[in-house]
Scaffold this active site. Structure first.
Site, PDB file in Angstrom:
ATOM      1  CE1 TYR A 173      -1.409  -0.614   4.814  1.00  0.00           C
ATOM      2  CE2 TYR A 173       0.875  -0.065   4.374  1.00  0.00           C
ATOM      3  CZ  TYR A 173      -0.130  -0.401   5.268  1.00  0.00           C
ATOM      4  OH  TYR A 173       0.158  -0.519   6.602  1.00  0.00           O
ATOM      5  CD  GLU A 174      -0.634   5.238   1.718  1.00  0.00           C
ATOM      6  OE1 GLU A 174      -0.576   6.110   0.843  1.00  0.00           O
ATOM      7  OE2 GLU A 174      -1.664   5.024   2.379  1.00  0.00           O
ATOM      8  N   GLY A 175       1.350   2.970  -2.684  1.00  0.00           N
ATOM      9  CA  GLY A 175       2.196   2.836  -3.867  1.00  0.00           C
ATOM     10  C   GLY A 175       3.083   1.626  -3.725  1.00  0.00           C
TER      11      GLY A 175
END
Length: 599
Positions: free
Chosen positions: A439-441
């Site tokens: 997550y978050e890229g």
């Protein structure tokens, strides 16, 4: 499940001797962040982490968050823990004092965040998202929006979320379909569905402030047509208190591999006509606003990698000292030895120790860059710090979270068969760690960002400056009687990293897919090389401190040994990664996609 103790010695050592806490405390507005005060603050944080949050880690994993009659319920004990967390002021540790925050530097906030996530990652991910909402509102909110929302978020009375992902729009955010239509009174009506929304619903706080990406009518396609909206669960009344329920609801809670205590929700907006929202920032500039939140969130996720790795390392040490299996070679005492005496277990423990310390150092200097980019005395210094922050953020996020997976896996290995049994807790750390590279890229996206944007940012000046700093550390190491032999390895890794960077930069215009093919190994080269140089910098400080009266010889000697081990045993991998970076795309596409067969 093992106990957790905040690693205060290592944290303060890294803050002062690898990052520059003393220098940050001299920045305007950070006078309270002297080393003595910070040590006291982190000591209080360690007590909360060890005594309140950590005991709920295992039970929260077993019980999990659940949806009951349209309401998300948290595991037992989380409500009291959240009250203790909020009453301690921790939600606002780095928030502006004007709105009720403590006003501490991000460097200090990163250290505190490490302990929350190590103690209980399923709990800590909620306040992490609230911190992101605070950042976005501080940067882009109107005066009225800041006055209404910031005090409540900072106090912990309300929590915040980030709503990007949709079923068809994951990493490709530009494909989102949620809509926002003006209501004619300054508000908007939001419709659509979001998935994977961390702490999208819960009963811990009296309100939840959702930051939601959506398209306005006639907005351009792709990310250029996305706006950001404040959509509270309960609509605030004239006094800022929660009023009527907004038209949004949790449609489900995801059943996940790890962080079971964290409610990861499917959120439905506008089932009865449209959720009421207010635009944050400018129309069609939502991604700019969201990136304010996402960039600090990416650092926070990197810290999660450090956190879960350190928790697993602490557990591995405790188990290796108590578990007796086999007689160690050369053992003087009869009978089975504690497994910490066996060479392969020692290798694993030293690898864990070095990776944790290196990842911590990278995340802490990234936090320092946040503070200097905001508070340095001159515009030139702030611009230089922004370039440093842009370069470090993908490394901190990607490499540190990969470290989290590696170290938690080694913890399972040290536990042997007991590590594969849920009751020991080793498996939970491994499961919890696995989300952070996603997550978050995803880490692949972070590696692409490093190569495609950060490698040539500002004409390559941020990269050149960091390489020069690493060269200076290596030169100083070369003059050290204790550490001198390490200098050649540092120089070799830096040379390989520079060669890889030059090759990639040369491919960007003419053969971008060749450059893309080398992004992930290049990221690993950066993490290992930078981590080794930072540990060497710390070892230089430790070596000097060892000569002082009353020195903590055990702690300082371990720091020196850890830097040497990392440099001699782990750093040589850097040169071996160079062919993977420069190999181009041919072999990645050598098999036609139709030839990939499951059976």
């Amino acid at each position: 499940m093992s106990d957790y103790a905040g690693p205060l010695k290592d944290m303060m050592f890294t803050l002062r001797h690898i990052a520059d806490l003393d220098g940050v405390a001299r920045l305007d507005g950070f006078e309270m962040a002297d080393a003595e005060t910070v040590a006291q603050v982190l000591g209080e944080g360690a007590r909360l982490a060890g005594e309140v949050l950590a005991p709920l880690n295992r039970s929260g994993d077993v019980e999990g968050a659940r949806l009951e009659n349209g309401v998300v319920r948290s595991p037992a004990g989380f409500d009291a823990a959240y009250r203790a967390f909020s009453e301690g002021g921790w939600n606002g540790a780095t928030a502006e004092e004007a709105h009720g925050g403590m006003g501490f530097p991000w460097l200090v906030g990163v250290a505190a965040m490490e302990m929350w996530n190590a103690a209980n990652m399923g709990f800590a991910v909620g306040p992490m998202l609230t911190q992101g909402a605070i950042e976005a509102l501080q940067a882009h909110g109107t005066d009225d929006q800041q006055a209404l929302y910031l005090p409540k978020l900072i106090s912990g009375d309300w929590t915040g979320t980030m709503n990007l992902t949709e079923p068809q729009a994951g990493s490709d955010v530009g494909a989102l379909r949620s809509r926002a239509v003006p209501a004619g009174d300054g508000s908007w009506r939001i419709t659509g569905q979001k998935i994977f929304i961390t702490y999208g619903d819960h009963e811990l706080a009296e309100n939840i402030v959702h930051l939601v990406l959506a398209r306005t009518p006639d907005a351009p396609e792709g990310t250029r047509g996305i706006s950001l909206f404040i959509v509270p669960k309960y609509l605030p009344d004239g006094d800022g208190n929660p009023g009527p329920r907004n038209d949004l609801r949790p449609a489900g809670v995801e059943h996940k591999l790890g962080i079971h205590a964290s409610p990861t929700c499917i959120m439905s907006y506008g089932d009865d006509g449209g959720a009421v929202g207010w635009m944050l920032g400018e129309e069609n500039k939502g991604m700019r606003c969201m990136f304010t939140m996402m960039n600090t969130a990416r650092l926070a996720v990197g810290v999660q990698g450090v956190s879960i790795a350190d928790r697993a390392y602490q557990q591995a040490i405790a188990y290796a000292k108590e578990r007796r299996q086999g007689r160690a070679l050369g053992a003087a005492e009869p009978g089975a030895s504690a497994i910490i005496a066996h060479a392969d277990v020692r290798r694993n423990l030293m690898t864990m120790k070095g990776l944790v310390e290196a990842a911590r150092a990278i995340c802490y200097i990234t936090g320092e860059a946040v503070d200097r980019a905001r508070r340095a005395g001159t515009a030139e210094e702030r611009e230089t710090a922004r370039g440093r922050l842009e370069l470090l953020t993908p490394i901190a996020k990607a490499w540190s979270t990969d470290v989290g997976v590696t170290v938690t896996s080694l913890n399972v290995q040290i536990h042997g068969g007991m590590g594969f049994i849920e009751e020991t807790g080793a498996a939970q750390h491994y499961r919890d760690a696995r989300i952070a590279p996603i997550y978050e890229g995803t880490n692949g996206i972070q590696a692409m960002d490093l190569v495609m944007r950060k490698l040539t940012l500002d004409g390559g000046r941020p990269v050149a400056a960091l390489m020069a700093e690493m060269a200076a550390v290596s030169a100083e190491v070369g003059r050290s009687e204790t550490l001198g032999p390490l200098a050649a390895r540092l120089d070799a890794s830096r040379a390989a990293l520079a060669e890889a960077g030059e090759w990639l930069a040369g491919q960007l215009a003419e053969a971008p897919n060749a450059a893309a093919s080398g992004c992930s190994p290049y990221m690993e080269m950066w993490g290992l090389t930078l981590g080794a140089h930072l540990l060497a910098k710390g070892a230089l400080a430790a070596t000097a401190a060892l000569a002082e009266p009353g020195a903590d010889t055990a702690f300082l000697g371990a720091r020196v040994a850890s830097a040497r081990f990392f440099g001699e045993q782990l750093l040589p991998r850097v040169a071996s990664l160079l062919p993977a970076v420069t190999g181009g795309a041919e072999l990645l596409y050598a098999i036609d996609e139709d030839a990939f067969q499951a059976a």
